[in-house]
Design a protein around this motif. Structure first.
Motif, PDB file in Angstrom:
ATOM      1  N   TRP A  90       1.952   1.592   0.311  1.00 21.91           N
ATOM      2  CA  TRP A  90       0.639   1.086  -0.103  1.00 21.91           C
ATOM      3  C   TRP A  90      -0.330   2.258  -0.175  1.00 21.91           C
ATOM      4  CZ3 TRP A  90       3.034  -2.761  -1.474  1.00 21.91           C
ATOM      5  CH2 TRP A  90       3.715  -3.651  -0.643  1.00 21.91           C
ATOM      6  N   ALA A  91      -0.920   2.452  -1.342  1.00 18.05           N
ATOM      7  CA  ALA A  91      -1.878   3.541  -1.545  1.00 18.05           C
ATOM      8  C   ALA A  91      -3.273   2.953  -1.705  1.00 18.05           C
ATOM      9  CB  ALA A  91      -1.509   4.354  -2.777  1.00 18.05           C
ATOM     10  N   GLY A  92      -4.206   3.436  -0.904  1.00 15.01           N
ATOM     11  CA  GLY A  92      -5.585   2.957  -0.986  1.00 15.01           C
ATOM     12  C   GLY A  92      -5.736   1.472  -0.765  1.00 15.01           C
ATOM     13  N   PRO A  93      -5.099   0.888   0.254  1.00 16.01           N
ATOM     14  CA  PRO A  93      -5.213  -0.560   0.452  1.00 16.01           C
ATOM     15  C   PRO A  93      -6.619  -0.954   0.894  1.00 16.01           C
ATOM     16  CG  PRO A  93      -4.106   0.431   2.333  1.00 16.01           C
ATOM     17  CD  PRO A  93      -4.284   1.525   1.317  1.00 16.01           C
ATOM     18  N   PRO A  94      -7.184  -2.020   0.325  1.00 13.86           N
ATOM     19  CA  PRO A  94      -8.518  -2.472   0.747  1.00 13.86           C
ATOM     20  C   PRO A  94      -8.541  -2.809   2.231  1.00 13.86           C
ATOM     21  CG  PRO A  94      -7.888  -3.520  -1.308  1.00 13.86           C
ATOM     22  CD  PRO A  94      -6.670  -2.806  -0.804  1.00 13.86           C
ATOM     23  N   ALA A  95      -9.659  -2.534   2.878  1.00 10.54           N
ATOM     24  CA  ALA A  95      -9.779  -2.721   4.326  1.00 10.54           C
ATOM     25  C   ALA A  95      -9.485  -4.158   4.733  1.00 10.54           C
ATOM     26  CB  ALA A  95     -11.183  -2.338   4.779  1.00 10.54           C
ATOM     27  N   GLY A  96      -8.542  -4.306   5.653  1.00 10.78           N
ATOM     28  CA  GLY A  96      -8.250  -5.611   6.225  1.00 10.78           C
ATOM     29  C   GLY A  96      -7.536  -6.571   5.315  1.00 10.78           C
TER      30      GLY A  96
END
Length: 466
Positions: free
Chosen positions: A378-384
């Motif tokens: 996972w690259a740059g996954p949104p927070a939470g």
């Protein structure tokens, strides 16, 4: 009689001394509350950000902040009632100290901007930046303040009841007419942009690519991002399968077409299959695919199925379920077909940004039941928004996407999975939320390895499952 007149005269003199007017300097200084509010706005808007910021963006933020501060100060005076103005000396001291603090905030902001720019390899700024910010912010604040005064006077002239009715009518019309019309126009624009052919991008001739003469997926149906995906890379023998929104009418048909084209291209004869979950527009980062092909020496096939032609933010807000359903359907179909091979390939799920949100559910539901699903990136996954259990996570410390959430208003972000790539600002309640929200707009305006841009390590960090 003389005594009474004298006494009266004394009292009158005393009364005059109590209301003796302050000397006029010809300069109208702001109220103490106004100076405090404007200084606070300048400090908040000049607080350290995650990414280098153009003067225009900083001026807009500062100008809007100043206008809000003026509105808050005015509202506070109205709520607390009319009070006697502070002495001229207090107003002067407050304005002077506020100006000094604001100047220091601007200079500190320039220093921080240059620290970010040095670490990200972009040109530094000088005092011209401060002039542009102050000038632009002043124009923005004054414009908004004049608009606010005009609206206030209009509402006063109309009366409270008529004003409320007008606001209600405008709100209803906006919700039922303006917003749907705007969304329809935007959707048409996105669809046209997705389908438009770029003469600079020609159809591949390699058998292993979708859109080639032998492919089951016509070139014209791949969409803008699909055509870029299938023509990329240094080794044309690597398998790249892509199915666009226009390639089939339904999700099931698109997934079936993707698996069929993978079979045609020999994808299941490779040792690794990467199921790449696109972002909202159908984009798959070329860095990730190139990195994977380098990682596995070309013995890899990558498949992606488009589920939307709109930007990720619009898909995330209005059609997140479409992304999740597509990711789950593609991963399951690929895993089911791989199981029928004599030497089943290992399957890795990859997603960036919204793609990681959609892919994580599919990965979690399959990894414990299907041994061929052996890893995820996972690259740059949104927070939470992403379950990172068992996956490789790439998150730049300067990426606002991996930090932004409502929790940022009152608590620091979770930085346990981020990797330092630039100076990181300290967390400040509310202020960090505002600054990070502004940075979202420029998250892709930096080089790979910073912000929401990631490099070939997205592919080279994929696990070797055997």
């Amino acid at each position: 009689m003389i005594t009474s007149v004298t006494g009266a005269s004394g009292r009158i003199g005393a009364a005059r001394s109590d209301i003796e007017p302050q000397p006029s300097t010809g300069v109208r200084l702001p109220r103490v509350g106004t100076s405090v509010a404007l200084t606070a706005a300048m400090l908040a808007s000049s607080a350290p950000a995650l990414l280098p910021r153009p003067a225009v963006t900083q001026a807009l933020l500062t100008g809007v902040s100043m206008a809000i501060a003026l509105a808050v100060a005015w509202s506070a005076r109205r709520a607390l009632g009319t009070r006697r103005p502070a002495r001229l000396r207090a107003q002067a001291w407050t304005a002077g100290v506020g100006a000094l603090i604001s100047t220091g905030a601007i200079l500190s902001n320039i220093q921080w901007q240059n620290r970010l720019r040095v670490s990200m390899g972009t040109p530094s700024v000088d005092w011209h930046y401060a002039v542009d910010v102050v000038g632009g912010a002043t124009c923005v604040a004054l414009t908004l303040w004049v608009i606010g005064l005009a609206i206030r006077r209009m509402c006063t002239a109309m009366g409270s009841i008529r004003s409320v009715v007008l606001i209600g009518v405008v709100g209803v019309l906006s919700y039922f007419v303006a917003v749907p019309a705007l969304w329809s126009a935007m959707s048409s624009s996105f669809a046209a942009s997705n389908s438009a052919l770029d003469d600079a991008v020609t159809a591949p001739v390699a058998v292993a690519r979708s859109g080639s003469p032998n492919s089951l997926v016509p070139w014209r149906t791949l969409g803008r991002e699909g055509r870029k995906f299938t023509t990329g890379g240094l080794d044309p023998s690597t398998v790249r399968t892509y199915v666009g929104l226009d390639s089939a009418a339904t999700l099931d048909q698109r997934v079936e077409l993707a698996v069929a084209d993978m079979e045609r291209a020999g994808a299941f004869d490779r040792s690794v299959v990467v199921v790449a979950i696109p972002t909202g527009s159908g984009w798959v980062d070329e860095n990730a695919v190139t990195g994977a092909e380098s990682r596995f020496g070309g013995d890899v096939a990558t498949v992606a199925v488009q589920y939307s032609n709109k930007p990720s933010w619009a898909t995330f807000v209005f059609a997140e379920d479409d992304a999740r359903r597509s990711a789950d359907a593609v991963a399951r179909a690929v895993a089911a077909r791989a199981a029928t091979s004599s030497t089943p390939p290992q399957i890795i799920v990859y997603g960036q940004s919204l793609g990681s949100v959609a892919g994580s559910d599919a990965y979690l539901s399959l990894r414990h039941t299907d041994p061929r699903i052996c890893g995820a990136v996972w690259a740059g996954p949104p927070a939470g928004a992403v379950d990172t259990d068992g996956a490789t996570v790439l998150a730049n410390s300067s990426d606002p996407v991996v930090r932004w959430s409502a929790d940022l208003l009152w608590s620091p972000p979770d930085t346990s999975t981020t990797r330092p790539d630039a100076p990181t600002p300290m967390w400040l309640p509310f202020v960090s939320f505002v600054q990070t929200s502004v940075d979202l707009a420029a998250a892709l305006d930096v080089g790979a390895g910073h912000g929401h841009r990631y490099g070939t390590d997205q592919g080279t960090s994929m696990p070797r499952c055997r």
